[in-house]
Design a protein around this motif. Structure first.
Motif, PDB file in Angstrom:
ATOM      1  N   ILE A 141       1.821  19.873  15.434  1.00 55.77           N
ATOM      2  CA  ILE A 141       0.360  20.222  15.899  1.00 55.77           C
ATOM      3  C   ILE A 141       0.369  21.642  15.926  1.00 55.77           C
ATOM      4  O   ILE A 141       1.053  22.244  16.581  1.00 55.77           O
ATOM      5  N   ASP A 142      -0.553  22.192  15.335  1.00 56.47           N
ATOM      6  CA  ASP A 142      -0.666  23.642  15.488  1.00 56.47           C
ATOM      7  C   ASP A 142      -1.708  23.996  16.684  1.00 56.47           C
ATOM      8  O   ASP A 142      -2.877  23.990  16.639  1.00 56.47           O
ATOM      9  N   PHE A 143      -1.032  24.156  17.870  1.00 54.14           N
ATOM     10  CA  PHE A 143      -1.975  24.305  18.978  1.00 54.14           C
ATOM     11  C   PHE A 143      -2.797  25.314  19.117  1.00 54.14           C
ATOM     12  O   PHE A 143      -3.982  25.118  19.501  1.00 54.14           O
ATOM     13  N   PRO A 144      -2.487  26.611  18.835  1.00 60.51           N
ATOM     14  CA  PRO A 144      -3.169  27.741  19.035  1.00 60.51           C
ATOM     15  C   PRO A 144      -4.413  27.485  17.863  1.00 60.51           C
ATOM     16  O   PRO A 144      -5.600  27.922  18.397  1.00 60.51           O
ATOM     17  N   ALA A 145      -4.314  27.158  16.650  1.00 57.08           N
ATOM     18  CA  ALA A 145      -5.355  26.700  15.771  1.00 57.08           C
ATOM     19  C   ALA A 145      -6.243  26.028  16.358  1.00 57.08           C
ATOM     20  O   ALA A 145      -7.538  26.009  16.075  1.00 57.08           O
ATOM     21  N   ALA A 146      -5.838  24.686  16.934  1.00 56.19           N
ATOM     22  CA  ALA A 146      -6.904  23.949  17.332  1.00 56.19           C
ATOM     23  C   ALA A 146      -7.405  24.353  18.742  1.00 56.19           C
ATOM     24  O   ALA A 146      -8.710  24.137  18.743  1.00 56.19           O
ATOM     25  N   ALA A 147      -6.907  25.201  19.517  1.00 55.29           N
ATOM     26  CA  ALA A 147      -7.564  25.976  20.482  1.00 55.29           C
ATOM     27  C   ALA A 147      -8.920  26.598  19.935  1.00 55.29           C
ATOM     28  O   ALA A 147     -10.006  26.919  20.594  1.00 55.29           O
ATOM     29  N   ALA A 148      -8.501  27.595  18.773  1.00 62.25           N
ATOM     30  CA  ALA A 148      -9.321  28.349  18.395  1.00 62.25           C
ATOM     31  C   ALA A 148     -10.588  27.696  17.714  1.00 62.25           C
ATOM     32  O   ALA A 148     -11.736  28.024  17.819  1.00 62.25           O
ATOM     33  N   GLU A 149     -10.495  26.550  17.107  1.00 60.20           N
ATOM     34  CA  GLU A 149     -11.321  25.602  16.557  1.00 60.20           C
ATOM     35  C   GLU A 149     -12.283  25.326  17.678  1.00 60.20           C
ATOM     36  O   GLU A 149     -13.430  25.101  17.549  1.00 60.20           O
ATOM     37  N   GLU A 150     -11.686  24.793  19.007  1.00 59.54           N
ATOM     38  CA  GLU A 150     -12.394  24.219  19.824  1.00 59.54           C
ATOM     39  C   GLU A 150     -13.251  25.228  20.575  1.00 59.54           C
ATOM     40  O   GLU A 150     -14.540  24.954  20.971  1.00 59.54           O
ATOM     41  N   ARG A 151     -12.889  26.507  20.597  1.00 56.78           N
ATOM     42  CA  ARG A 151     -13.630  27.528  20.930  1.00 56.78           C
ATOM     43  C   ARG A 151     -14.934  27.551  20.240  1.00 56.78           C
ATOM     44  O   ARG A 151     -16.011  28.049  20.697  1.00 56.78           O
ATOM     45  N   LEU A 152     -14.786  27.488  18.950  1.00 50.50           N
ATOM     46  CA  LEU A 152     -15.776  27.739  17.928  1.00 50.50           C
ATOM     47  C   LEU A 152     -16.900  26.315  17.899  1.00 50.50           C
ATOM     48  O   LEU A 152     -18.232  26.269  18.102  1.00 50.50           O
ATOM     49  N   THR A 153     -16.167  24.991  18.016  1.00 47.16           N
ATOM     50  CA  THR A 153     -16.955  23.917  17.806  1.00 47.16           C
ATOM     51  C   THR A 153     -17.401  23.425  19.203  1.00 47.16           C
ATOM     52  O   THR A 153     -18.257  22.264  19.049  1.00 47.16           O
ATOM     53  N   ARG A 154     -16.854  23.723  20.368  1.00 42.65           N
ATOM     54  CA  ARG A 154     -17.108  23.267  21.733  1.00 42.65           C
ATOM     55  C   ARG A 154     -16.747  21.631  21.747  1.00 42.65           C
ATOM     56  O   ARG A 154     -17.362  21.126  22.110  1.00 42.65           O
ATOM     57  N   HIS A 155     -15.763  21.390  20.597  1.00 44.98           N
ATOM     58  CA  HIS A 155     -15.563  19.688  20.495  1.00 44.98           C
ATOM     59  C   HIS A 155     -14.149  19.426  20.324  1.00 44.98           C
ATOM     60  O   HIS A 155     -13.517  19.783  19.020  1.00 44.98           O
ATOM     61  N   ASP A 156     -13.424  18.863  21.130  1.00 39.46           N
ATOM     62  CA  ASP A 156     -11.879  18.795  21.013  1.00 39.46           C
ATOM     63  C   ASP A 156     -11.243  18.090  19.856  1.00 39.46           C
ATOM     64  O   ASP A 156     -10.571  18.165  19.222  1.00 39.46           O
ATOM     65  N   VAL A 157     -12.225  17.029  19.604  1.00 38.44           N
ATOM     66  CA  VAL A 157     -11.898  15.986  18.490  1.00 38.44           C
ATOM     67  C   VAL A 157     -12.186  16.502  17.351  1.00 38.44           C
ATOM     68  O   VAL A 157     -11.179  16.456  16.376  1.00 38.44           O
ATOM     69  N   MET A 158     -13.083  17.159  16.986  1.00 37.75           N
ATOM     70  CA  MET A 158     -13.635  17.697  15.572  1.00 37.75           C
ATOM     71  C   MET A 158     -12.760  18.993  15.468  1.00 37.75           C
ATOM     72  O   MET A 158     -12.374  19.223  14.405  1.00 37.75           O
ATOM     73  N   ALA A 159     -12.327  19.736  16.391  1.00 36.81           N
ATOM     74  CA  ALA A 159     -11.292  20.917  16.445  1.00 36.81           C
ATOM     75  C   ALA A 159     -10.003  20.386  15.665  1.00 36.81           C
ATOM     76  O   ALA A 159      -9.174  20.876  14.768  1.00 36.81           O
ATOM     77  N   HIS A 160      -9.419  19.086  16.161  1.00 37.81           N
ATOM     78  CA  HIS A 160      -8.206  18.471  15.668  1.00 37.81           C
ATOM     79  C   HIS A 160      -8.202  17.746  14.561  1.00 37.81           C
ATOM     80  O   HIS A 160      -7.302  17.732  13.655  1.00 37.81           O
ATOM     81  N   VAL A 161      -9.476  17.432  14.303  1.00 36.59           N
ATOM     82  CA  VAL A 161      -9.731  16.878  12.856  1.00 36.59           C
ATOM     83  C   VAL A 161      -9.794  18.117  11.850  1.00 36.59           C
ATOM     84  O   VAL A 161      -9.180  17.777  10.608  1.00 36.59           O
ATOM     85  N   HIS A 162     -10.536  19.432  12.080  1.00 45.74           N
ATOM     86  CA  HIS A 162     -10.175  20.385  11.097  1.00 45.74           C
ATOM     87  C   HIS A 162      -8.819  20.899  10.981  1.00 45.74           C
ATOM     88  O   HIS A 162      -8.282  21.161   9.852  1.00 45.74           O
ATOM     89  N   VAL A 163      -8.196  20.901  12.073  1.00 48.51           N
ATOM     90  CA  VAL A 163      -6.655  21.391  11.984  1.00 48.51           C
ATOM     91  C   VAL A 163      -5.766  20.454  11.257  1.00 48.51           C
ATOM     92  O   VAL A 163      -5.054  20.782  10.396  1.00 48.51           O
ATOM     93  N   PHE A 164      -5.978  19.169  11.426  1.00 50.83           N
ATOM     94  CA  PHE A 164      -5.075  18.218  10.546  1.00 50.83           C
ATOM     95  C   PHE A 164      -5.600  18.102   9.404  1.00 50.83           C
ATOM     96  O   PHE A 164      -4.793  18.007   8.371  1.00 50.83           O
ATOM     97  N   ALA A 165      -6.769  18.202   9.084  1.00 48.54           N
ATOM     98  CA  ALA A 165      -7.163  18.260   7.506  1.00 48.54           C
ATOM     99  C   ALA A 165      -6.563  19.496   6.843  1.00 48.54           C
ATOM    100  O   ALA A 165      -6.323  19.360   5.579  1.00 48.54           O
ATOM    101  N   LYS A 166      -6.636  20.668   7.199  1.00 52.22           N
ATOM    102  CA  LYS A 166      -5.913  21.685   6.785  1.00 52.22           C
ATOM    103  C   LYS A 166      -4.445  21.524   6.424  1.00 52.22           C
ATOM    104  O   LYS A 166      -4.026  22.102   5.400  1.00 52.22           O
ATOM    105  N   GLN A 167      -3.978  20.911   7.494  1.00 45.97           N
ATOM    106  CA  GLN A 167      -2.427  20.473   7.023  1.00 45.97           C
ATOM    107  C   GLN A 167      -2.281  19.279   5.907  1.00 45.97           C
ATOM    108  O   GLN A 167      -1.423  19.425   5.418  1.00 45.97           O
ATOM    109  N   CYS A 168      -3.330  18.714   5.844  1.00 43.13           N
ATOM    110  CA  CYS A 168      -3.402  17.514   4.984  1.00 43.13           C
ATOM    111  C   CYS A 168      -4.419  17.331   4.159  1.00 43.13           C
ATOM    112  O   CYS A 168      -5.423  16.596   4.107  1.00 43.13           O
ATOM    113  N   PRO A 169      -4.415  18.387   3.100  1.00 39.52           N
ATOM    114  CA  PRO A 169      -5.577  18.543   2.247  1.00 39.52           C
ATOM    115  C   PRO A 169      -5.852  17.375   1.430  1.00 39.52           C
ATOM    116  O   PRO A 169      -7.155  17.144   1.100  1.00 39.52           O
TER     117      PRO A 169
END
Length: 481
Positions: free
Chosen positions: A67-95
């Motif tokens: 799990i890339d925690f810094p990347a997920a935190a950055a995504e959550e700051r943009l999306t204001r949505h914790d689940v979608m932030a982790h969906v995006h990070v997981f998707a980048k790791q698993c194209p």
């Protein structure tokens, strides 16, 4: 430069709770469980006919813990949505798997189901701890089942009981807690795949209106997560009544811990029973002689928190409007974790106490000697009547002598000399040779010793038999702080 000492840290993590319980509520466990849930969903959807490949699933499996925690935190700051932030990070790791991650699901699919897994695992950690405390107290009760001690009602000396019988009162409460927590564990179900408002509409679209496949999907994911059944109906979330039940059981456990440790604090004040006290331990910074019951005090402090957190769960459930409101989220982040971490910490401390309780029979005997003469007056009267005396005359004699002895104790601070006054009064000559038997403390404890034996065999042992492996591997608890 900011240091780790400049931000808030919960004492539950820095001082009190075990690493095992802390892990259950950790970010690593939470988000890796989200990923497992996405994998289980994909596996079940593939099994039921959706176009999902083994390669996509294997790609996700390789990244469960990565799990890339810094990347997920950055995504959550943009999306204001914790689940979608982790969906995006997981998707980048698993194209390869990106198109099917979270397919058909809502945020509560990962959020609520993860909470239920954490609740299950946390109950599995607590139950053996409760059993271990009961086991130690059982041995303590057995060892001291016949040791007379003053009973107390209204915190005033009352009819004698035994040290072991009193311990059985603590065990009795803990047995009720074990039963309540076990019922919570056994009754726990899975939210499963229910969609945004619990209707499974999104999954009906995925499976072209095939309700049987959607129902099968719900049960299949539930089995993959290790649960027997899903909740039959939910809104967007599983009913917060579940949290009420579980935190209610933990709150009730808190009352048992507080009651027992309050008793121990009173007994420590009387120097009759003490918790363990280490050779290097300091009881007071100003009074070196003190042996403060810090472990029992800690248990009471944590238990009070357990008791009060329950109101959060009750109020949260009461205010969940219609299919759900989000004002449960921030509250549950605090209430669920703190209830379990507090319970874990309190039980570990209580186990440390229970493994090293110290009894001082001579002090107990002295305290009995101060009160037993007054308690024995009825027995003295009955012995005199059997020897041919008049009950009313004897009663008046004893009344006068008792008041005289009471004055010695209360007004002059002397020992209770009622027995000596009886010995020196010629009226009681017929029973003087019986006084030693009449004043034997063990004759005042009734069936206490037998009650201990019966209770341990009939009520305690059957419960402990469910925890044989845990008790066999039980270690001595050492408090680091």
């Amino acid at each position: 430069m900011a240091t780790s000492y400049e931000g808030y840290k919960s004492p539950l993590s820095s001082r009190y709770a075990s690493k095992e319980m802390q892990f259950q509520f950790s970010e690593q466990n939470k988000f890796s469980t989200w990923r497992k849930l996405w994998i289980w969903l994909a596996e079940a959807e593939k099994q039921l006919g959706l176009e999902i490949t083994d390669a996509q699933i294997e790609e996700m499996k390789k990244n469960i813990e990565n799990i890339d925690f810094p990347a997920a935190a950055a995504e959550e700051r943009l999306t204001r949505h914790d689940v979608m932030a982790h969906v995006h990070v997981f998707a980048k790791q698993c194209p390869l798997a990106a198109p099917i991650i979270h397919l058909g699901a809502t945020s509560c699919y990962v959020g609520d189901n993860t909470d239920l897994i954490v609740l299950r695992n946390s109950l599995d950690l607590l139950l053996p701890r409760v059993a271990s405390v009961i086991f130690c107290l059982k041995n303590f009760a057995e060892s001291h089942k016949s040791l007379p001690t003053l009973g107390f009602t209204h915190l005033q000396p009352a009819q004698l009981t035994t040290v072991g019988k009193r311990a059985c009162l603590w065990i009795h409460d803990l047995l009720m807690d074990e039963r309540a927590l076990r019922r919570c564990r056994d009754d726990l179900r899975f939210r499963g795949v229910k969609g945004t408002t619990g209707t499974q509409a999104s999954f009906m679209q995925l499976f072209n209106g095939d309700g049987e496949k959607v129902r099968a999907l719900d049960f299949l994911v539930t089995k993959l997560a290790g649960f027997e059944k899903p909740y039959a109906v939910t809104g967007q979330t599983y009913s917060r009544k579940v949290d009420v039940e579980i935190l209610g059981a933990l709150s009730s456990l808190g009352t048992s811990i507080h009651k027992m440790c309050s008793d121990l604090r009173i007994l420590a004040s009387r120097k009759e029973v003490e918790e363990p006290f280490e050779s290097t331990q300091i009881g007071s910074s100003a009074m070196p002689y003190k042996r403060n019951p810090m472990r029992s005090e800690r248990c009471c402090a944590l238990a009070r928190h357990m008791i009060t957190v329950y109101s959060n769960a009750a109020n949260t459930h009461a205010t969940q409007w219609l299919e759900r409101t989000l004002d449960d989220s921030a509250n549950r982040r605090l209430s669920l974790s703190e209830s379990f971490l507090s319970a874990d910490a309190a039980l570990l401390t209580l186990l440390n106490i229970s493994q090293g309780l110290v009894v001082y029979p001579k002090v107990i005997e002295r305290h009995i000697a101060q009160e037993l003469p007054f308690m024995s007056t009825e027995n003295i009267i009955m012995a005199m009547v059997k020897a041919g005396g008049d009950r009313q005359i004897c009663h008046e004699k004893i009344r006068v002598l008792s008041h005289e002895a009471g004055a010695q104790v209360k007004q002059l601070g002397k020992d209770n000399d009622l027995v000596e006054r009886v010995r020196n009064d010629a009226y009681f000559a017929p029973i003087i040779d019986q006084l030693e038997t009449i004043l034997d403390a063990k004759t005042f404890t009734g069936r206490a010793s037998d009650q201990v034996t019966e209770f341990l065999a009939e009520e305690v042992e059957p419960v402990l038999s469910n925890y044989k492996e845990a008790l066999k591997n039980m270690e001595t608890v050492t408090l680091t702080i």
